[in-house]
Design an enzyme around this catalytic site. Structure first.
Site, PDB file in Angstrom:
ATOM      1  N   TYR A   2       0.728  -1.194   0.070  1.00 57.97           N
ATOM      2  CA  TYR A   2       0.015  -0.181   0.197  1.00 57.97           C
ATOM      3  C   TYR A   2       0.960   1.211   0.106  1.00 57.97           C
ATOM      4  O   TYR A   2       0.305   2.334  -0.181  1.00 57.97           O
ATOM      5  CB  TYR A   2      -0.952   0.003   1.281  1.00 57.97           C
ATOM      6  CG  TYR A   2      -1.972  -0.967   1.244  1.00 57.97           C
ATOM      7  CD1 TYR A   2      -3.231  -0.857   0.324  1.00 57.97           C
ATOM      8  CD2 TYR A   2      -2.056  -2.348   1.998  1.00 57.97           C
ATOM      9  CE1 TYR A   2      -3.992  -1.858   0.297  1.00 57.97           C
ATOM     10  CE2 TYR A   2      -2.876  -3.068   1.780  1.00 57.97           C
ATOM     11  CZ  TYR A   2      -4.036  -3.211   0.823  1.00 57.97           C
ATOM     12  OH  TYR A   2      -4.879  -4.100   0.783  1.00 57.97           O
ATOM     13  N   LEU A   3       2.201   1.251   0.325  1.00 62.27           N
ATOM     14  CA  LEU A   3       2.991   2.323   0.456  1.00 62.27           C
ATOM     15  C   LEU A   3       3.752   2.436  -1.042  1.00 62.27           C
ATOM     16  O   LEU A   3       4.452   1.641  -1.152  1.00 62.27           O
ATOM     17  CB  LEU A   3       4.043   2.422   1.567  1.00 62.27           C
ATOM     18  CG  LEU A   3       3.154   2.301   2.900  1.00 62.27           C
ATOM     19  CD1 LEU A   3       4.075   2.101   4.063  1.00 62.27           C
ATOM     20  CD2 LEU A   3       2.265   3.396   2.946  1.00 62.27           C
TER      21      LEU A   3
END
Length: 720
Positions: free
Chosen positions: A678-679
């Site tokens: 997600y990053l």
């Protein structure tokens, strides 16, 4: 008198004879040596050392001279050695013996140098000379240099696909060649002395039935086998694989005794743990061979790593949480179940002997290499490329670019879903509140599932029983209390203050509904994602999650990182920023089993370091006093040394304390999931470059391979 005269005559004759002999020897040697006292200049001019003899150029004379010189030299050496030995023997008998022994040894060694070398090497290790040490050091330096060169070569050989531009959305590859999946080995029957017992009696089972017994026996000490659902599912599937005779005899699971088989596998496990280094090396080499043969493919002419080339062996399904299908049999996958995908002009993988593939296709619009249906859920499973491959990397890059595009559109989308809160249509109101939850709380959208799946929910599948509304709670107004099982049966529990209109809508949604009714009964995940895609091409609920996670990391890093921090402090700041994301995304984990023990060891290290600092401070105090009483260069140097020791120990203590804080804060938080999925990796890479933190401190080798595109293309000025 007469006697004395005779003695003198004899001495004179002897002297004359010796003189003649010396002259004769000199003539034979071809050189009349002048007296050692005579200088070169005292010789008569024109007289050479070959005077009165044949020319030195004569071959015959030269030959005679060489022979005579050699013989004379040996005689002189032998005479001197004998004289020395006799002299020593006369002085000390023991010493004489040792000299003679050494002589014999020297002669023996000269005769057999190879034997001498062998004996020397088999004896005590001699000390290395400085030249040998230097050679060894040079060898080591050369080896390190070779390794660096090899690493550079590997890096230069890496396919920098991101420099070639984006590939087509439809066509994933032009050519694809691979060896197909690796099938697990066939079942090996138990030894004859290991038995399964039913109702106290040993029973010989058919190989297929016995194999399933081993699956259950291996898990006998696990909590799964104590669960009723697990036992029922196992026994039901096991009976289907039994022969008719076995089915007639085995009626109840409670009468089955798996203890001897369980003990056998525990012992096998211990044997594996206690294997010698050589045995482990054999297994390692075999694993490397399989990796080399099956673990790589050729994609558009480039060698790419495959992610999961080994097919999962048969076993018992466990599932997450209280999964209704736990204990069911995962059947062995056969080549006849597998579809192969490769390019038309490539060499088609050969199936195992005596088997054939289900189908071979040439579809370059998909990224998988092989596919089959697993029997538990009836869903397709795939062999895909490694996360470090082009296909996976491009997908990641595209995902984060879509999330960055949302940054430009998010304000207009937020205005839209706020307008929906007051819409006259219930569907629009529910959609507006659902998107608000997805945006604010980073909830997953949730998908419709059948009754045989675990009871996990997302935003769109929330039920009335999953929320509790509080007009006022803990000093805050309009609080919504969430309590449900999310993905992988991880509990999501959160108390969140929401806007007044959202609170009113939720009261409206739950009115006249039972606890098991859907909260958002007018919308589905498909319809929600369709609406989002209309707002921005490629936008889904998952993109919101990626966007909010990356935005949170960027904001937290900007806020927590300051100038003058040590590398350790910067890493703690990074982990805290990552932790904020993990909390937002509800990435939890159970505390590791070794947590308490590792924390205890760390605390002991901290205590020991504190004691060392106290001792160092005492020594510093004494050094200060000594320098004050009697100042000198020596006392000054000692004082500086003690000050540096205290400073060094204090820095070490600080590092240990930072580790303790970091571990405690990460006890039940999983940082890896958000970091990998997600990053945007470019945020982390830019932060590392800007604040001089090695990328290796944030990403391990596997993660660096996965994000090679981000590491290569990102500079320190990147902002999400």
């Amino acid at each position: 008198m007469k006697l004395e005269k005779e003695k003198q005559d004899r001495r004179e004759k002897k002297s004359k004879r010796s003189s003649k002999d010396r002259e004769k020897d000199s003539e034979l040697n071809g050189k009349h040596k002048p007296s050692s006292k005579m200088k070169q200049s005292d010789r008569p001019s024109g007289v050479s050392r070959n005077d009165g003899q044949q020319k030195p150029g004569s071959p015959e004379i030269n030959k005679n001279k060489e022979k005579t010189r050699s013989k004379s030299s040996k005689q002189r050496h032998s005479h001197k050695q004998r004289t020395a030995d006799v002299k020593l023997c006369g002085e000390d008998e023991n010493l004489c013996e040792s000299v003679q022994t050494r002589k014999k040894k020297r002669v023996k060694d000269e005769e057999s140098p190879e034997k001498h070398d062998k004996n020397q090497s088999s004896g005590r290790k001699r000390k290395k000379t400085s030249s040998e040490h230097k050679a060894e050091k040079n060898k080591k330096t050369k080896k390190d240099g070779d390794q660096k060169e090899k690493k550079k070569g590997e890096e230069s050989d890496k396919w920098k696909w991101w420099e070639e531009g984006k590939s087509s959305d439809t066509q994933k590859w032009s050519s694809l060649e691979h060896k197909g999946p690796y099938f697990p080995p066939e079942y090996e029957p138990l030894p004859d002395n290991i038995c399964f017992y039913y109702d106290g009696q040993p029973m010989k089972l058919s190989p297929a039935t016995e194999e399933i017994v081993t699956f259950y026996a291996k898990m006998l000490d696990h909590e799964y086998t104590s669960k009723e659902v697990f036992q029922c599912n196992f026994f039901s599937d096991w009976k289907e694989e039994m022969t008719k005779e076995e089915r007639k005899l085995i009626k109840m699971l409670s009468k089955c005794d798996f203890s001897q088989i369980h003990k056998y596998f525990v012992e096998k496990s211990e044997e594996r743990k206690n294997m010698t280094k050589e045995e482990k090396q054999v297994l390692k080499e075999e694993a490397s061979r399989l990796m080399e043969e099956y673990g790589f493919c050729l994609l558009d002419g480039h060698r790419e790593k495959i992610g999961n080339f080994k097919l999962e062996p048969p076993g018992l399904f466990r599932g997450r949480g209280e999964h209704p299908k736990m204990g069911k049999l995962k059947k062995r996958i056969q080549p006849e179940d597998v579809t192969i995908n490769c390019s038309q002009d490539s060499k088609i993988p050969a199936p195992p002997a005596g088997h054939r593939w289900k189908r071979v296709q040439h579809d370059n619009t998909v990224t998988w290499l092989a596919s089959w249906l697993e029997n538990i859920h009836g869903r397709p499973k795939y062999i895909m490329l490694n996360p470090s491959s082009k296909l996976k990397g491009e997908k990641d890059w595209q995902k984060y670019e879509t999330a960055r595009r949302l940054k430009m559109k998010v304000d207009s989308i937020r205005k839209q879903y706020r307008r929906d809160w007051t819409s006259r249509e219930m569907k629009s109101r529910q959609r507006g509140v659902a998107i608000y939850f997805i945006d604010k709380l980073a909830l997953r959208a949730g998908n419709e599932k059948d009754d045989e799946s675990a009871d996990t929910v997302g935003c769109c599948s929330l039920r009335v029983e999953h929320i509790t509304l509080h007009r006022r709670l803990d000093g805050q107004e309009h609080v919504v209390e969430f309590d449900f099982l999310g993905k992988d049966s991880i509990r999501y529990y959160n108390k969140v203050p929401v806007e007044k209109q959202v609170f009113k809508n939720l009261k409206l949604f739950i009115k006249h509904k039972d606890p098991e009714d859907d909260l958002f009964d007018r919308i589905t995940t498909v319809k929600l994602n369709k609406t989002l895609n209309e707002c921005m091409p490629g936008l889904t609920a998952k993109v919101f999650r990626t966007f909010n996670a990356s935005t949170t990391l960027q904001d937290q890093l900007n806020k927590l990182t300051t100038e003058g921090m040590t590398v350790e402090e910067k890493i703690l700041s990074y982990n805290r920023a990552n932790r904020a994301v993990a909390i937002l995304c509800n990435h939890q984990r159970a505390a590791p089993k070794t947590f308490e023990k590792s924390m205890q060891l760390l605390q002991e290290k901290i205590q020991k370091k504190k004691e060392q600092i106290e001792e160092a401070k005492k020594e510093l105090k004494e050094a200060k006093k000594a320098h004050k009483d009697a100042p000198s260069d020596k006392s000054k140097k000692l004082l500086e040394k003690k000050e540096k020791a205290v400073q060094r120990l204090s820095e070490q203590l600080k590092k240990l304390q930072l580790q303790e804080t970091d571990r405690e804060e990460n006890k039940v938080i999983a940082l890896g999931t958000s970091k990998l999925n997600y990053l945007d990796p470019r945020i982390s890479v830019a932060w590392c470059k800007k604040h001089q933190v090695p990328v290796e401190k944030i990403y391990n080798k596997t993660q660096r391979d996965k994000f090679a595109w981000a590491i290569d293309m990102t500079d320190e000025n990147f902002q999400f």
